[in-house]
Design a protein around this motif. Structure first.
Motif, PDB file in Angstrom:
ATOM      1  N   TYR A  75       0.840  -1.202   0.000  1.00  0.00           N
ATOM      2  CA  TYR A  75       0.000   0.000   0.000  1.00  0.00           C
ATOM      3  C   TYR A  75       0.872   1.247   0.000  1.00  0.00           C
ATOM      4  O   TYR A  75       0.640   2.202   0.747  1.00  0.00           O
ATOM      5  N   ALA A  76       1.876   1.259  -0.862  1.00  0.00           N
ATOM      6  CA  ALA A  76       2.893   2.319  -0.858  1.00  0.00           C
ATOM      7  C   ALA A  76       2.304   3.698  -1.116  1.00  0.00           C
ATOM      8  O   ALA A  76       2.853   4.707  -0.664  1.00  0.00           O
ATOM      9  N   ALA A  77       1.192   3.781  -1.822  1.00  0.00           N
ATOM     10  CA  ALA A  77       0.604   5.078  -2.158  1.00  0.00           C
ATOM     11  C   ALA A  77       0.061   5.811  -0.941  1.00  0.00           C
ATOM     12  O   ALA A  77      -0.172   7.028  -1.001  1.00  0.00           O
ATOM     13  N   ILE A 204      -8.526  18.982 -13.915  1.00  0.00           N
ATOM     14  CA  ILE A 204      -8.237  17.647 -13.401  1.00  0.00           C
ATOM     15  C   ILE A 204      -6.961  17.718 -12.577  1.00  0.00           C
ATOM     16  O   ILE A 204      -5.921  18.162 -13.071  1.00  0.00           O
ATOM     17  N   SER A 205      -7.024  17.271 -11.335  1.00  0.00           N
ATOM     18  CA  SER A 205      -5.869  17.379 -10.450  1.00  0.00           C
ATOM     19  C   SER A 205      -5.672  16.095  -9.659  1.00  0.00           C
ATOM     20  O   SER A 205      -6.642  15.384  -9.359  1.00  0.00           O
ATOM     21  N   ASN A 206      -4.414  15.797  -9.359  1.00  0.00           N
ATOM     22  CA  ASN A 206      -4.153  14.729  -8.389  1.00  0.00           C
ATOM     23  C   ASN A 206      -4.555  15.217  -7.013  1.00  0.00           C
ATOM     24  O   ASN A 206      -4.605  16.428  -6.746  1.00  0.00           O
ATOM     25  N   HIS A 207      -4.865  14.285  -6.121  1.00  0.00           N
ATOM     26  CA  HIS A 207      -5.403  14.638  -4.799  1.00  0.00           C
ATOM     27  C   HIS A 207      -4.431  14.188  -3.712  1.00  0.00           C
ATOM     28  O   HIS A 207      -4.173  12.998  -3.553  1.00  0.00           O
ATOM     29  N   VAL A 208      -3.891  15.172  -2.984  1.00  0.00           N
ATOM     30  CA  VAL A 208      -2.900  14.891  -1.948  1.00  0.00           C
ATOM     31  C   VAL A 208      -3.406  15.291  -0.570  1.00  0.00           C
ATOM     32  O   VAL A 208      -3.129  14.611   0.417  1.00  0.00           O
ATOM     33  N   THR A 287      -9.643   9.748  -3.927  1.00  0.00           N
ATOM     34  CA  THR A 287      -9.125   9.803  -2.565  1.00  0.00           C
ATOM     35  C   THR A 287      -7.730  10.403  -2.597  1.00  0.00           C
ATOM     36  O   THR A 287      -7.164  10.638  -3.674  1.00  0.00           O
ATOM     37  N   THR A 288      -7.162  10.651  -1.426  1.00  0.00           N
ATOM     38  CA  THR A 288      -5.845  11.267  -1.340  1.00  0.00           C
ATOM     39  C   THR A 288      -4.740  10.219  -1.255  1.00  0.00           C
ATOM     40  O   THR A 288      -4.962   9.102  -0.772  1.00  0.00           O
ATOM     41  N   THR A 289      -3.546  10.592  -1.714  1.00  0.00           N
ATOM     42  CA  THR A 289      -2.360   9.746  -1.612  1.00  0.00           C
ATOM     43  C   THR A 289      -1.250  10.532  -0.934  1.00  0.00           C
ATOM     44  O   THR A 289      -1.459  11.672  -0.495  1.00  0.00           O
ATOM     45  N   ASN A 290      -0.060   9.936  -0.867  1.00  0.00           N
ATOM     46  CA  ASN A 290       1.086  10.647  -0.302  1.00  0.00           C
ATOM     47  C   ASN A 290       1.777  11.555  -1.309  1.00  0.00           C
ATOM     48  O   ASN A 290       2.792  12.179  -0.999  1.00  0.00           O
ATOM     49  N   GLY A 291       1.244  11.637  -2.516  1.00  0.00           N
ATOM     50  CA  GLY A 291       1.769  12.551  -3.523  1.00  0.00           C
ATOM     51  C   GLY A 291       2.784  11.954  -4.466  1.00  0.00           C
ATOM     52  O   GLY A 291       3.105  12.558  -5.498  1.00  0.00           O
ATOM     53  N   LEU A 313      -0.108  18.740  -8.324  1.00  0.00           N
ATOM     54  CA  LEU A 313       0.284  19.348  -7.058  1.00  0.00           C
ATOM     55  C   LEU A 313       1.303  18.462  -6.343  1.00  0.00           C
ATOM     56  O   LEU A 313       1.145  17.248  -6.277  1.00  0.00           O
ATOM     57  N   ARG A 314       2.332  19.105  -5.802  1.00  0.00           N
ATOM     58  CA  ARG A 314       3.344  18.409  -5.004  1.00  0.00           C
ATOM     59  C   ARG A 314       3.591  19.219  -3.729  1.00  0.00           C
ATOM     60  O   ARG A 314       3.507  20.451  -3.730  1.00  0.00           O
ATOM     61  N   TYR A 315       3.916  18.518  -2.638  1.00  0.00           N
ATOM     62  CA  TYR A 315       4.191  19.167  -1.350  1.00  0.00           C
ATOM     63  C   TYR A 315       5.554  18.717  -0.833  1.00  0.00           C
ATOM     64  O   TYR A 315       5.643  17.787  -0.024  1.00  0.00           O
ATOM     65  N   PRO A 316       6.639  19.348  -1.274  1.00  0.00           N
ATOM     66  CA  PRO A 316       7.971  18.985  -0.747  1.00  0.00           C
ATOM     67  C   PRO A 316       8.039  19.264   0.755  1.00  0.00           C
ATOM     68  O   PRO A 316       7.449  20.229   1.255  1.00  0.00           O
ATOM     69  N   TYR A 317       8.755  18.429   1.474  1.00  0.00           N
ATOM     70  CA  TYR A 317       8.829  18.591   2.927  1.00  0.00           C
ATOM     71  C   TYR A 317      10.163  18.050   3.440  1.00  0.00           C
ATOM     72  O   TYR A 317      10.848  17.268   2.768  1.00  0.00           O
ATOM     73  N   LYS A 318      10.502  18.474   4.646  1.00  0.00           N
ATOM     74  CA  LYS A 318      11.681  17.953   5.343  1.00  0.00           C
ATOM     75  C   LYS A 318      11.296  17.285   6.662  1.00  0.00           C
ATOM     76  O   LYS A 318      11.913  16.313   7.065  1.00  0.00           O
ATOM     77  N   ARG A 319      10.294  17.813   7.329  1.00  0.00           N
ATOM     78  CA  ARG A 319       9.883  17.270   8.627  1.00  0.00           C
ATOM     79  C   ARG A 319       8.509  16.616   8.540  1.00  0.00           C
ATOM     80  O   ARG A 319       8.362  15.412   8.657  1.00  0.00           O
ATOM     81  N   PHE A 320       7.480  17.431   8.341  1.00  0.00           N
ATOM     82  CA  PHE A 320       6.109  16.923   8.302  1.00  0.00           C
ATOM     83  C   PHE A 320       5.560  17.021   6.893  1.00  0.00           C
ATOM     84  O   PHE A 320       5.636  18.066   6.241  1.00  0.00           O
ATOM     85  N   SER A 321       4.956  15.933   6.399  1.00  0.00           N
ATOM     86  CA  SER A 321       4.364  15.918   5.066  1.00  0.00           C
ATOM     87  C   SER A 321       2.931  16.435   5.115  1.00  0.00           C
ATOM     88  O   SER A 321       2.104  15.901   5.865  1.00  0.00           O
ATOM     89  N   PRO A 322       2.598  17.457   4.329  1.00  0.00           N
ATOM     90  CA  PRO A 322       1.215  17.952   4.292  1.00  0.00           C
ATOM     91  C   PRO A 322       0.231  16.980   3.650  1.00  0.00           C
ATOM     92  O   PRO A 322      -0.975  17.242   3.652  1.00  0.00           O
ATOM     93  N   ALA A 323       0.721  15.878   3.091  1.00  0.00           N
ATOM     94  CA  ALA A 323      -0.172  14.905   2.462  1.00  0.00           C
ATOM     95  C   ALA A 323      -1.086  14.292   3.515  1.00  0.00           C
ATOM     96  O   ALA A 323      -0.647  13.899   4.599  1.00  0.00           O
ATOM     97  N   TRP A 324      -2.374  14.210   3.177  1.00  0.00           N
ATOM     98  CA  TRP A 324      -3.359  13.612   4.095  1.00  0.00           C
ATOM     99  C   TRP A 324      -3.646  12.203   3.598  1.00  0.00           C
ATOM    100  O   TRP A 324      -4.591  11.947   2.880  1.00  0.00           O
TER     101      TRP A 324
END
Length: 411
Positions: A75-77, A204-208, A287-291, A313-324
């Motif tokens: 379930y890597a996504a 049309i957008s990916n959902h993160v 539904t949402t994924t980890n991006g 859409l992408r959400y780069p992060y170092k500490r906390f991922s904004p992906a839901w």
């Protein structure tokens, strides 16, 4: 009288005999089943299965030795890879604990107050603009998206401003936006078309994350698909009606209800033909994924057979991922507010004009757009969906049986 009494007694005796035979048969069936030997689980309390007979299949078989590593691969996504770990409950290093504690007492209260101010201000603007105006009611929908004149202009412009302000409050101080230019082949094909590109009917957008909605509100102020309960929420309910959201009520059995697919198709066609109509913003993954992954697309967004605008859409992060992805909503909001700076990258692709073959085959249309977005966004195409996400969440929560929602129809 005696004859009727005798018949009644005979009928009662027959009924009692039938009930007795049924009970005896059921008892025999129960006794004939082999006894269930419970699997020893010393570290977990015994689980209770309150699902129906259709839902009695085990999530993980008793003899299964599927480890967390194997589940994360499967379930890597939906797997979180940030500092906070699985479900945001991982063991934190000392430095992260100190930063989290500092943000909880300083940054979070300020952001909560500012977010409420932004929300209330925009609600008041929507309330003023919709005074003495009746909402558009059609096909069990209700919205103010078709208001004209200065009212609609104020709602749209202030909505875009306050949506961007809300993202700023959440730590998205700048957003990187990239506009992809069509390649030479696309340019040569475009010469044969009109100079002005054809208006898309939907974005049309990916959902993160739920943050996706705030961005699209700030950029295009498009309409969304939302649960019907959203329309009744304080503050947010009126705002969603001004957006022109299409409300979904899955339990609705009304015979005259076209379903969300039919309403969305009509709205997409309307947006394509009428420049004053709001664009539809659709997340075909459902539904949402980890991006990092792109799930299979549902065809509802492509049934209208009109051009669409793909956005990544992408959400780069170092500490906390904004992906839901696999974290509780309240915990996600709290940890997001605790992060001093958040980042968002947006890639806007050219308008995708479907071929005649794609118009005739919505599945082909959806798959081709998906492949394009996966290539341009450097995302991995996954073949799992919402059902697998529910299974993964159930396993993370220690539930050893399939959720009953797996047997509900996904809209």
């Amino acid at each position: 009288m005696s004859l009727s009494n005798n018949k009644a007694l005979i009928n009662n005796e027959n009924t009692e005999n039938e009930i007795g035979l049924k009970m005896e048969t059921q008892m025999k069936d129960l006794n004939s089943k082999p006894p269930v030997t419970p699997t020893p689980t010393p570290t977990h309390p015994p689980s209770h299965d309150y699902s129906s007979n259709k839902d009695d299949r085990p999530l993980l078989k008793p003899e299964s030795t599927e480890s967390i590593h194997e589940m994360e691969k499967k379930y890597a996504a939906y797997v979180r890879n940030d500092v906070y770990g699985v479900m945001g409950r991982g063991e934190l290093p000392l430095k992260e604990k100190l930063l989290l504690g500092l943000a909880l007492v300083t940054l979070v209260p300020i952001r909560v107050v500012l977010a409420m101010i932004v929300l209330i201000l925009y609600y008041l603007i929507c309330r003023i603009c919709t005074l003495f105006s009746a909402p558009n009611r059609e096909d069990e929908q209700e919205d103010y998206a078709h208001l004209g004149g200065w009212r609609r202009s104020v709602i749209v412009q202030s909505g875009r401003f306050f949506s961007r302000s809300m993202l700023f409050v959440f730590g998205f101080y700048w957003i990187s936006e990239t506009y992809r230019i069509p390649n030479s082949q696309d340019k040569s094909e475009a010469k044969n078309q009109t100079e002005e590109p054809e208006r898309p009917g939907a974005i049309i957008s990916n959902h993160v994350s739920y943050l996706d909605i705030l961005y699209h509100m700030s950029s295009s102020f498009s309409s969304f698909v939302a649960k019907r309960s959203v329309a009744k929420l304080p503050l947010v309910g009126l705002i969603s009606k001004c957006l022109g959201c299409v409300y979904v009520q899955r339990e609705s059995k009304s015979s005259d209800f076209k379903g969300v697919s039919g309403v969305v198709t009509d709205r997409v066609k309307e947006a394509h033909q009428d420049k004053s109509a709001p664009l539809m913003m659709l997340f075909p993954e459902g539904t949402t994924t980890n991006g990092d992954f792109l799930l299979p697309f549902k065809t509802g967004a492509f049934l209208a057979r009109v051009p669409v605008l793909p956005v990544i859409l992408r959400y780069p992060y170092k500490r906390f991922s904004p992906a839901w992805d696999s974290i509780a909503g309240a915990r996600h909001v709290l940890l997001l507010l605790c992060q001093f700076v958040n980042h968002m990258e947006v890639t806007r692709l050219p308008v995708y004009n479907p071929s005649q073959q794609e118009k005739d085959d919505p599945k082909l249309y959806a798959e081709n757009v998906r492949r394009l977005m996966a290539t341009e966004g450097n995302m991995i195409m996954s073949d799992i969906g919402l059902a697998e996400k529910r299974i993964y969440h159930a396993a993370l929560n220690g539930n050893n049986s399939l959720p009953t929602v797996l047997h509900q129809k996904d809209d």
